[in-house]
Design a protein around this motif. Structure first.
Motif, mmCIF file in Angstrom:
data_model
loop_
_atom_site.group_PDB
_atom_site.id
_atom_site.type_symbol
_atom_site.label_atom_id
_atom_site.label_comp_id
_atom_site.label_asym_id
_atom_site.label_seq_id
_atom_site.Cartn_x
_atom_site.Cartn_y
_atom_site.Cartn_z
ATOM 1 N N LEU A 1 -49.752 -29.695 -27.229
ATOM 2 C CA LEU A 1 -51.018 -29.994 -27.894
ATOM 3 C C LEU A 1 -52.097 -30.351 -26.878
ATOM 4 C CD1 LEU A 1 -52.755 -30.538 -30.378
ATOM 5 C CD2 LEU A 1 -51.741 -32.813 -30.516
ATOM 6 N N SER B 1 -54.667 -26.422 -35.140
ATOM 7 C CA SER B 1 -53.552 -26.906 -35.943
ATOM 8 C C SER B 1 -52.324 -27.035 -35.058
ATOM 9 C CB SER B 1 -53.236 -25.942 -37.095
ATOM 10 O OG SER B 1 -54.322 -25.830 -37.986
ATOM 11 N N ALA C 1 -48.689 -36.231 -32.084
ATOM 12 C CA ALA C 1 -49.214 -35.549 -33.267
ATOM 13 C C ALA C 1 -49.198 -36.479 -34.481
ATOM 14 C CB ALA C 1 -48.404 -34.285 -33.548
ATOM 15 N N GLU D 1 -60.075 -29.726 -41.803
ATOM 16 C CA GLU D 1 -60.396 -30.084 -40.423
ATOM 17 C C GLU D 1 -61.007 -31.479 -40.368
ATOM 18 O OE1 GLU D 1 -63.465 -27.775 -38.712
ATOM 19 O OE2 GLU D 1 -63.184 -28.571 -36.676
ATOM 20 N N TRP E 1 -63.439 -32.543 -30.994
ATOM 21 C CA TRP E 1 -62.484 -31.507 -31.363
ATOM 22 C C TRP E 1 -62.078 -31.679 -32.813
ATOM 23 C CZ3 TRP E 1 -56.764 -32.040 -31.518
ATOM 24 C CH2 TRP E 1 -56.340 -33.379 -31.433
ATOM 25 N N LEU F 1 -59.056 -31.173 -35.702
ATOM 26 C CA LEU F 1 -57.623 -31.045 -35.961
ATOM 27 C C LEU F 1 -57.428 -30.913 -37.464
ATOM 28 C CD1 LEU F 1 -54.720 -31.153 -34.790
ATOM 29 C CD2 LEU F 1 -54.786 -33.633 -35.177
#
Length: 286
Positions: free
Chosen positions: A71, A90, A100, A121, A271, A273
């Protein structure tokens, strides 16, 4: 939070370490993703192929199947290519799932894959240092001792058990390596937004920095305690500078250094995720 449709096209990049460690979880995640969306699966054999696959994603949403290192590697590549802001990432964690899960991703392969398909997101802050490295979850100085990964049991047919036992009996015993001691106290100058939190005249046991929310980082300095436990020094700000004798630090799952000076700055909402959507009145914990 932006939501996605299952008609979206996915680029599923499977980290080679995940394939070796837990091929069954990888297979399950791949099957769930392929059944719910148009998925192109990539099996890179190393960092260069990993970066090449990510760079050729086109309009496909990237999905990484792997551990915390995979990641961080993905976010670092996108950051250095200046493509992180426009990419919704993802992850299906396989192996070490701690990073995570700390970000809100489910730990199980099925739940994480379903979140990729049905999730939304969420924009997150991260730390960027002056060598262009990134920190997603936590920064620690000095780095905590590395825990050995648990070995996975290997299924063996009954007809080969005697052979495996014989090999173990005849093989020389491995040399026992001495334990690596935990890092001791050190002297550091820690500044937050230019203001000193602790200086070189005060030994410290540990410094931790985590991206918070709203563009600030949370900083905790633990001074060396003699007798009663010392009260941690807390601060928050947008920039953290650490100076001192050669020191190492752990950024997420990677140990770096030694360095004598390093500055980390918060990149706000840098960012995206994909996390489980809000359902039944429950919100994803972060």
């Amino acid at each position: 939070m932006a939501t996605f449709a299952t008609s979206d096209q996915l680029l599923v990049i499977i980290d080679p370490a995940a394939r070796q460690l837990d091929g069954e979880s990888v297979r399950i995640a791949k099957d769930v993703l392929s059944a719910g969306a148009a998925a192109k699966v990539c099996l890179p054999e190393g960092p260069e192929e990993f970066a090449r696959a990510l760079g050729r994603r086109g309009s496909r949403r990237p999905v990484v199947i792997g551990d915390g290192r995979a990641l961080v590697q993905t976010v670092t590549l996108l950051h250095r290519q200046r493509e992180l802001a426009g990419c919704a990432l993802s992850v299906v964690p396989v192996g070490d799932t701690a990073l995570a899960e700390s970000l809100g991703v489910p730990g199980g392969a099925v739940a994480a894959a379903r979140a990729v398909l049905d999730g939304a997101e969420r924009r997150l802050d991260l730390l960027v240092d002056d060598s262009d490295g990134v920190v997603l979850g936590a920064l620690g100085i000095p780095p905590a001792p590395v825990r050995a990964a648990a070995r996975q049991p290997v299924p063996v047919s009954s007809g080969r058990l005697w052979y495996r036992s014989l090999v173990r009996t005849l093989a020389p015993r491995p040399t026992r390596l001495p334990a690596v001691p935990a890092p001791g106290p050190t002297r550091l100058r820690v500044e937050v937004d230019g203001e000193p939190v602790v200086d070189l005249d005060q030994p410290v046991e540990a410094v931790s920095v985590t991206p918070g929310t709203g563009g600030t980082a949370s900083v905790e300095v633990r001074p060396l305690s003699v007798g009663a436990e010392a009260t941690p020094l807390l601060a928050s700000g947008r920039a953290v500078t650490v100076t001192g004798p050669d020191f190492r630090y752990r950024a997420d799952a990677t140990v770096s250094g030694p360095v004598r000076r390093r500055t980390w700055r918060v990149a706000e909402s840098a960012w995206g995720l994909v996390l489980p959507s809000v359902r039944d009145g429950a919100r994803t914990p972060l």
